[in-house]
Design an enzyme around this catalytic site. Structure first.
Site, PDB file in Angstrom:
ATOM      1  CB  CYS A  83      -0.923   0.008   1.211  1.00 33.83           C
ATOM      2  SG  CYS A  83      -1.922  -1.480   1.396  1.00 33.83           S
ATOM      3  CE  LYS A 324     -14.912   3.808   6.923  1.00 30.65           C
ATOM      4  NZ  LYS A 324     -15.783   3.980   5.765  1.00 30.65           N
ATOM      5  CG  HIS A 328      -6.603   1.860   0.678  1.00 24.00           C
ATOM      6  ND1 HIS A 328      -5.452   2.438   0.189  1.00 24.00           N
ATOM      7  CD2 HIS A 328      -6.193   0.819   1.464  1.00 24.00           C
ATOM      8  CE1 HIS A 328      -4.398   1.786   0.659  1.00 24.00           C
ATOM      9  NE2 HIS A 328      -4.819   0.794   1.425  1.00 24.00           N
TER      10      HIS A 328
END
Length: 380
Positions: A83, A324, A328
């Site tokens: 990520c 959020k 993502h």
């Protein structure tokens, strides 16, 4: 080393992009950044991405994107750090320009992950954990973060609902971002009724995956004196497996990369006007605030409860929805953070604008804290 400026910004909305391929997403964002910068030719393209080989059956993203941006001959490579891929690609592009080797670098983060079955997507994401000692037991990243959150609650005496401010802030800010997946504020009651996905993590404590791309065009600051400047940049690592860490409730790589970035920029936490942190899970937001010096150890949740993370608080976080609410798309997230921070410093964040923002910080996390990249941006 030369100072580096962000001359161009490009983004796509984060959505389930059924009608657009991974190349189309990347090219759209890349072309937008080039047009924003008024640049037609770049020296290199660095692409942040995690799962294209598994989920899209497409590697060689660098050459693919260079081809479709009509940048034949440019250096072009894909970079992977889970990520944290986009933040890592940004750092390499930054170093290339700062060194004097290159004068115009396009950095793109892209991910397309919603067309594959859920189990396949989850399995692809899990490859960022330790294959021999974590994945073998069937653990997912939601599961790992649930264990961390449970330990945090045990150590510091919090309840699950105490984490609500992180979600409330993100969704409220996402309502002001046309690129966000979720553009609606939520209430405390909505948060409390959220379905548990891995106790104690609910739907409102976990970020949604999505398809999207974001891009920046980097040049020497001397050639763009009125552009947002990269004042500090650093990357650090920790153990890949959570159980190998000396302290599972401290993001050592966040602390180290932030300290280096602060030192390079010549600033302290009190100078930062906004912080685009990596709120993949609510507990990670709390741990990030603590590791970067905005809250004392164990006080990240209390800091949020006191309203200090909201737009009118001490350090606004996730000002355009964060992971959020914006979503993502893992290999693109770090560049969405940087693009949003740049727009804030330009005064172009629309309804999400933080008044008189001069210095912004972003922090992109790979895995459960194994790779963490911090950037500090400054308004000219």
């Amino acid at each position: 080393m030369r100072e580096v400026a962000i001359l161009g910004v490009g983004q796509t909305a984060v959505r389930e992009q059924w009608d657009r391929s991974i190349r189309q997403l990347a090219v759209t964002a890349g072309r937008a950044a080039m047009q924003d910068a008024g640049v037609e030719k770049v020296d290199a393209i660095y692409v942040g991405n995690m799962t294209s080989g598994v989920l899209n059956q497409q590697m060689q993203l660098g050459a693919l994107i260079a081809d479709h941006l009509n940048q034949h001959g440019a250096e072009a490579v894909k970079m992977e750090a889970a990520c944290g891929s986009a933040g890592s690609a940004m750092r390499q592009g930054l170093l290339a320009v700062a060194s004097g080797e290159l004068d115009a670098v396009l950095v793109i983060g892209v991910e397309k992950m919603t067309e594959t079955p859920f189990k396949e997507t989850t399995a692809a994401l899990t490859t960022a954990a330790d294959a021999d000692y974590e994945i073998v037991h069937g653990v997912t990243f939601v599961g790992l973060n649930a264990l961390i959150m449970r330990r945090y609650m045990h150590e510091y005496g919090y309840q699950r609902n105490d984490f609500a401010p992180f979600a409330l802030n993100a969704h409220s800010n996402g309502a002001n971002n046309p690129n966000a997946m979720f553009q609606k504020a939520i209430s405390q009651r909505t948060y409390e009724k959220g379905r548990i996905v891995a106790d104690p993590i609910s739907l409102f404590d976990a970020s949604p995956i999505g398809d999207g791309a974001a891009a920046l065009l980097l040049v020497p600051a001397a050639k763009a004196p009125n552009a947002v400047r990269v004042a500090g940049s650093a990357s650090a690592t920790d153990t890949l497996a959570v159980h190998d860490r000396h302290d599972m409730l401290w993001l050592k790589a966040a602390e180290q990369s932030a300290k280096r970035a602060y030192a390079e920029a010549g600033v302290v936490p009190e100078a930062i006007d906004l912080f685009e942190l990596h709120d993949a899970f609510s507990v990670m937001a709390a741990l990030s605030l603590e590791a970067t010096g905005f809250a004392e150890r164990g006080q990240g949740v209390r800091f949020a409860q006191e309203g200090e993370i909201f737009p009118d608080g001490r350090i606004p976080i996730c000002t355009m929805g964060g992971l959020k609410a914006r979503g993502h798309p893992v290999g693109a997230t770090g560049l969405y953070q940087l693009a949003e921070a740049t727009l804030q410093l330009r005064g172009q964040a629309g309804a999400a604008q933080i008044p008189d923002a001069k210095i912004a910080m972003t922090q992109n996390i790979g895995g459960s804290g194994a790779t963490i990249v911090t950037h500090i941006l400054e308004r000219p």
